[in-house]
Write a protein that holds these residues in place. Structure first.
Motif, PDB file in Angstrom:
ATOM      1  N   VAL A 171       9.876 -30.049 107.755  1.00  0.00           N
ATOM      2  CA  VAL A 171       8.588 -29.831 107.943  1.00  0.00           C
ATOM      3  C   VAL A 171       8.371 -28.261 107.985  1.00  0.00           C
ATOM      4  N   ALA A 172       7.944 -27.664 106.805  1.00  0.00           N
ATOM      5  CA  ALA A 172       7.676 -26.026 106.951  1.00  0.00           C
ATOM      6  C   ALA A 172       9.038 -25.323 107.405  1.00  0.00           C
ATOM      7  N   GLY A 173       9.968 -26.016 106.684  1.00  0.00           N
ATOM      8  CA  GLY A 173      11.465 -25.447 106.860  1.00  0.00           C
ATOM      9  C   GLY A 173      11.965 -25.839 108.156  1.00  0.00           C
ATOM     10  N   GLN A 174      11.354 -26.616 109.079  1.00  0.00           N
ATOM     11  CA  GLN A 174      12.369 -27.070 110.217  1.00  0.00           C
ATOM     12  C   GLN A 174      12.735 -28.559 109.907  1.00  0.00           C
ATOM     13  N   PRO A 175      13.791 -28.750 110.477  1.00  0.00           N
ATOM     14  CA  PRO A 175      14.303 -30.353 110.386  1.00  0.00           C
ATOM     15  C   PRO A 175      13.329 -31.393 111.009  1.00  0.00           C
ATOM     16  N   LEU A 176      13.019 -32.556 110.570  1.00  0.00           N
ATOM     17  CA  LEU A 176      12.291 -33.371 111.261  1.00  0.00           C
ATOM     18  C   LEU A 176      13.494 -34.294 111.853  1.00  0.00           C
ATOM     19  N   VAL A 177      13.718 -34.272 112.911  1.00  0.00           N
ATOM     20  CA  VAL A 177      14.461 -35.355 113.804  1.00  0.00           C
ATOM     21  C   VAL A 177      14.024 -36.137 114.434  1.00  0.00           C
ATOM     22  N   GLY A 178      14.461 -37.484 114.821  1.00  0.00           N
ATOM     23  CA  GLY A 178      13.718 -38.617 115.490  1.00  0.00           C
ATOM     24  C   GLY A 178      12.334 -39.017 114.656  1.00  0.00           C
ATOM     25  N   CYS A 179      11.251 -38.650 115.757  1.00  0.00           N
ATOM     26  CA  CYS A 179       9.947 -39.222 115.347  1.00  0.00           C
ATOM     27  C   CYS A 179       8.913 -37.769 115.734  1.00  0.00           C
ATOM     28  N   ARG A 180       8.049 -37.474 114.863  1.00  0.00           N
ATOM     29  CA  ARG A 180       7.027 -36.350 115.061  1.00  0.00           C
ATOM     30  C   ARG A 180       5.886 -36.969 114.501  1.00  0.00           C
ATOM     31  N   VAL A 189       3.345 -24.375 111.752  1.00  0.00           N
ATOM     32  CA  VAL A 189       4.013 -25.664 111.511  1.00  0.00           C
ATOM     33  C   VAL A 189       3.361 -26.497 112.338  1.00  0.00           C
ATOM     34  N   PRO A 190       3.004 -27.834 111.564  1.00  0.00           N
ATOM     35  CA  PRO A 190       2.243 -28.901 112.124  1.00  0.00           C
ATOM     36  C   PRO A 190       3.254 -29.922 112.977  1.00  0.00           C
ATOM     37  N   GLY A 191       2.473 -30.710 113.666  1.00  0.00           N
ATOM     38  CA  GLY A 191       3.229 -31.909 114.157  1.00  0.00           C
ATOM     39  C   GLY A 191       3.599 -31.780 115.586  1.00  0.00           C
ATOM     40  N   GLN A 192       3.854 -32.647 116.376  1.00  0.00           N
ATOM     41  CA  GLN A 192       4.255 -32.585 117.659  1.00  0.00           C
ATOM     42  C   GLN A 192       5.389 -33.747 117.916  1.00  0.00           C
ATOM     43  N   THR A 193       6.678 -33.049 118.486  1.00  0.00           N
ATOM     44  CA  THR A 193       7.713 -34.028 118.335  1.00  0.00           C
ATOM     45  C   THR A 193       7.497 -35.057 119.511  1.00  0.00           C
ATOM     46  N   VAL A 194       7.697 -36.190 119.139  1.00  0.00           N
ATOM     47  CA  VAL A 194       7.277 -37.519 119.993  1.00  0.00           C
ATOM     48  C   VAL A 194       8.805 -37.732 120.778  1.00  0.00           C
ATOM     49  N   ASP A 196       4.256 -24.803 122.751  1.00  0.00           N
ATOM     50  CA  ASP A 196       4.046 -26.236 122.144  1.00  0.00           C
ATOM     51  C   ASP A 196       2.662 -26.664 122.308  1.00  0.00           C
ATOM     52  N   LYS A 197       2.193 -26.440 123.381  1.00  0.00           N
ATOM     53  CA  LYS A 197       0.625 -26.787 123.576  1.00  0.00           C
ATOM     54  C   LYS A 197      -0.339 -25.779 122.883  1.00  0.00           C
ATOM     55  N   ALA A 198       0.037 -24.605 122.705  1.00  0.00           N
ATOM     56  CA  ALA A 198      -0.814 -23.658 122.010  1.00  0.00           C
ATOM     57  C   ALA A 198      -0.838 -24.271 120.665  1.00  0.00           C
ATOM     58  N   ALA A 199       0.558 -24.531 119.904  1.00  0.00           N
ATOM     59  CA  ALA A 199       0.411 -24.677 118.638  1.00  0.00           C
ATOM     60  C   ALA A 199      -0.346 -26.082 118.154  1.00  0.00           C
ATOM     61  N   ARG A 200      -0.534 -26.763 119.178  1.00  0.00           N
ATOM     62  CA  ARG A 200      -1.436 -28.106 118.772  1.00  0.00           C
ATOM     63  C   ARG A 200      -2.787 -27.847 119.335  1.00  0.00           C
ATOM     64  N   ARG A 201      -3.452 -26.834 119.675  1.00  0.00           N
ATOM     65  CA  ARG A 201      -4.668 -26.632 119.933  1.00  0.00           C
ATOM     66  C   ARG A 201      -5.519 -27.034 118.738  1.00  0.00           C
ATOM     67  N   LYS A 202      -6.732 -27.731 118.878  1.00  0.00           N
ATOM     68  CA  LYS A 202      -7.782 -27.868 118.099  1.00  0.00           C
ATOM     69  C   LYS A 202      -8.477 -26.947 117.496  1.00  0.00           C
ATOM     70  N   PRO A 203      -8.673 -26.382 116.040  1.00  0.00           N
ATOM     71  CA  PRO A 203      -9.554 -25.341 115.942  1.00  0.00           C
ATOM     72  C   PRO A 203     -11.139 -25.576 116.423  1.00  0.00           C
ATOM     73  N   ASP A 209      -2.262 -16.523 115.781  1.00  0.00           N
ATOM     74  CA  ASP A 209      -1.084 -17.058 116.997  1.00  0.00           C
ATOM     75  C   ASP A 209      -1.778 -16.778 118.370  1.00  0.00           C
ATOM     76  N   ARG A 210      -2.715 -15.702 118.502  1.00  0.00           N
ATOM     77  CA  ARG A 210      -3.204 -15.522 119.974  1.00  0.00           C
ATOM     78  C   ARG A 210      -4.035 -16.994 120.155  1.00  0.00           C
ATOM     79  N   LEU A 211      -4.812 -17.392 119.439  1.00  0.00           N
ATOM     80  CA  LEU A 211      -5.693 -18.779 119.589  1.00  0.00           C
ATOM     81  C   LEU A 211      -4.667 -20.126 119.880  1.00  0.00           C
ATOM     82  N   GLY A 212      -3.386 -20.142 118.919  1.00  0.00           N
ATOM     83  CA  GLY A 212      -2.823 -21.210 118.924  1.00  0.00           C
ATOM     84  C   GLY A 212      -3.177 -22.291 117.854  1.00  0.00           C
ATOM     85  N   ILE A 213      -3.817 -21.666 116.557  1.00  0.00           N
ATOM     86  CA  ILE A 213      -4.313 -22.690 115.637  1.00  0.00           C
ATOM     87  C   ILE A 213      -3.741 -22.019 114.245  1.00  0.00           C
ATOM     88  N   PRO A 214      -3.639 -22.748 113.060  1.00  0.00           N
ATOM     89  CA  PRO A 214      -3.332 -22.481 111.887  1.00  0.00           C
ATOM     90  C   PRO A 214      -4.030 -21.281 111.414  1.00  0.00           C
TER      91      PRO A 214
END
Length: 547
Positions: free
Chosen positions: A111-120, A423-428, A449-456, A480-485
């Motif tokens: 996902v966006a160049g990062q391996p998806l391992v397990g569940c996201r 990079v979207p998604g939260q590793t579960v 991690d928390k910042a990257a999952r913030r809702k716009p 990056d400062r707001l933690g949103i895409p």
């Protein structure tokens, strides 16, 4: 149980600007963005259909499920021999999201160049933006929202794509084409507004009449009235004869005025008179001339804001907007990026005599559109929209001439990466998904991690403005400062009543600021409070000579 899972994987979308509209129910879907057989790009499968077949989770392998182009009866599995027979699984997530589960010995997924391992887990909002899934470094699928309604609407009307946004545009074109009302087409620069205008004309009663396209922003302010309404001999210096004008040239057909927000005040008054009386006064003339013209207009400006600033007349907006069509930006229809790119690439390959590159039937072949490049194309914010995508396709095809597949140079690669979505998604869980992940298997979350999952949607206008100022109006740093895409920053700016964009600035305001700041672009950014890159582009367009 089966119905409940399908409902959990669906969400209702409502999108309208200027009028109430209820969109069809949307559900998660997978669309092919890159494949060893290029002709398969754009094929799709709804996850709800996959779940209906299994009754529990949706499974994806080389042999199942079948993908088909919307409206087509021909359907085939991915069929890539490098993709494992052991399936990747999809199941409902929280609040309309989707979990992707990758067994240890299944196909590698990135996902966006990062391996998806397990569940996201991907949220409903991330699905709306689009999540690129790279399989075995060969096939790219976009996980996104799509309409569950069957393809029963109009044909493509000359518009490439099957996303919900372009489907709404087609439906609006069909609704208004045979009526003689004025139409205002709104949308960002490069989003295809003139294509919509041509579709309206070609499906109207005036299709056999002329279609005249005029960019008001490109006309000289001293001569714009004469260009539009005509002029009599001697009406101004250099008028050696009568000038017909665009309105009379479009008699019996359609006149399309792009960048109508740039019309000078005197032209706005004359346009209002034409719409009310059907008559034009040539410059230097005293007798009105009747014209039979359907007027279509387009703008990328916020006309309501220009009205508040006194630069545009409210009565004219009301007359121009007999019906409004909103053209979505490319970043809101990422499922169409693959088909659009291939459409433009095919045009370029035909000019170089290499169109056969898009007709490969070998599933083992190296993809002509490399998976890593396809992911970059999907994640890019596309500020220049379809026009920019067409230019990138041309650059890639010509730069890869004679090579077995597309090659991206370092400069373009850096440009695409610089404006990529987060990079979207939260590793579960990172364990093999043999059983549903439990709360005890979740990894601890870092602050990042928390910042990257913030809702716009949680970002307020004032917070956005303060973040932009603190980041010197660098949109990536703001994201990056707001933690949103970064793509969400564009959307929030567009919706904000506090923030202007570079395209909202008048040429006079930019020129005046350029003189006051002695050409210092950083100082101009702080003074005008707009994106530096966008302002630099406007400065160059005005010929002010800034680096």
């Amino acid at each position: 149980m089966q119905k409940k899972i399908s409902d959990d994987l669906s969400t209702t979308a409502v999108h309208s600007r200027g009028r109430e509209a209820v969109a069809p129910r949307t559900v998660p879907a997978l669309t092919i963005v890159s494949h060893p057989q290029p002709q398969r790009i754009g094929e799709r499968r709804l996850l709800s259909e996959m779940i209906a077949a299994s009754g529990r989770t949706a499974s994806l392998s080389r042999n199942a499920p079948d993908f088909a182009r919307p409206g087509s009866v021909l359907a085939l599995p991915l069929g890539d021999p490098f993709i494992s027979r052991k399936p990747v699984q999809f199941e409902p997530g929280a609040r309309g999201g989707v979990r992707v589960l990758v067994p240890e010995d299944a196909t590698g997924v990135r996902v966006a160049g990062q391996p998806l391992v397990g569940c996201r887990e991907f949220s409903a909002e991330e699905l709306s933006a689009g999540v690129p899934l790279e399989l075995a470094e060969r096939v790219v699928l976009l996980l996104h929202h799509a309409s569950s309604a069957p393809e029963t609407g109009p044909g493509d009307l000359g518009m490439v794509g099957q996303g919900e946004g372009v489907r709404r545009v087609r439906e609006d074109v069909v609704r208004v084409a045979d009526l003689d009302v004025p139409v205002l087409i709104r949308g960002e620069t490069g989003s295809g507004k003139e294509l919509v205008a041509r579709a309206i004309h070609q499906h109207s009663k005036r299709r056999n009449g002329p279609f005249i396209s005029v960019n008001l922003g490109a006309l000289s302010k001293e001569l714009v009235s004469a260009e539009l309404f005509g002029a009599r001999k001697g009406a101004y210096t250099g008028a050696a004869g009568d000038r017909e004008g665009f309105f009379r040239a479009a008699h019996g057909g359609t006149l399309f005025l792009d960048e109508v927000g740039e019309a000078p005040p005197e032209v706005q008054v004359a346009l209002l008179r034409v719409l009310e009386t059907g008559e034009v006064f040539p410059v230097g003339g005293s007798t009105p001339v009747r014209v039979d013209v359907r007027l279509l207009t387009a703008t990328d400006a916020n006309l309501e804001e220009r009205i508040r600033q006194g630069h545009f007349k409210a009565p004219l907006l009301h007359r121009l907007a007999g019906f409004e069509i909103q053209v979505p930006p490319l970043r809101e229809r990422r499922e169409d990026i693959g088909p659009l790119f291939m459409y433009f690439a095919r045009q370029e390959l035909e000019t170089t005599g290499e169109a056969q590159r898009l007709s490969s039937s070998d599933p083992r072949a190296e993809p002509w559109l490399p998976a890593s490049l396809a992911v970059r194309l999907v994640r890019y914010a596309w500020p220049g929209n379809i026009r920019q995508l067409r230019n990138v396709a041309r650059q890639l095809v010509i730069g890869s001439r004679g090579l077995p597949h597309l090659r991206v140079d370092a400069r373009l690669e850096q440009e695409l990466d610089a404006a990529a979505a987060a990079v979207p998604g939260q590793t579960v869980s990172t364990r093999a998904p043999s059983a549903p992940p439990s709360a005890s298997s979740e990894e601890p979350e870092s602050a990042d991690d928390k910042a990257a999952r913030r809702k716009p949607s949680d970002v307020g206008e004032q917070e956005l403005l303060e973040a932009l100022r603190a980041s010197s109006w660098d949109l990536k740093a703001t994201a990056d400062r707001l933690g949103i895409p970064r793509s969400s920053v564009y959307v929030l700016i567009d919706k904000s009543s506090l923030i202007r964009t570079a395209r909202d600035l008048s040429p006079e305001e930019i020129s005046r600021c350029y003189q006051e700041c002695q050409g210092d672009l950083d100082q101009m950014v702080r003074k005008l409070e707009v994106s530096k890159r966008a302002l630099q582009r406007r400065v160059r367009e005005l010929g002010l000579g800034a680096d």
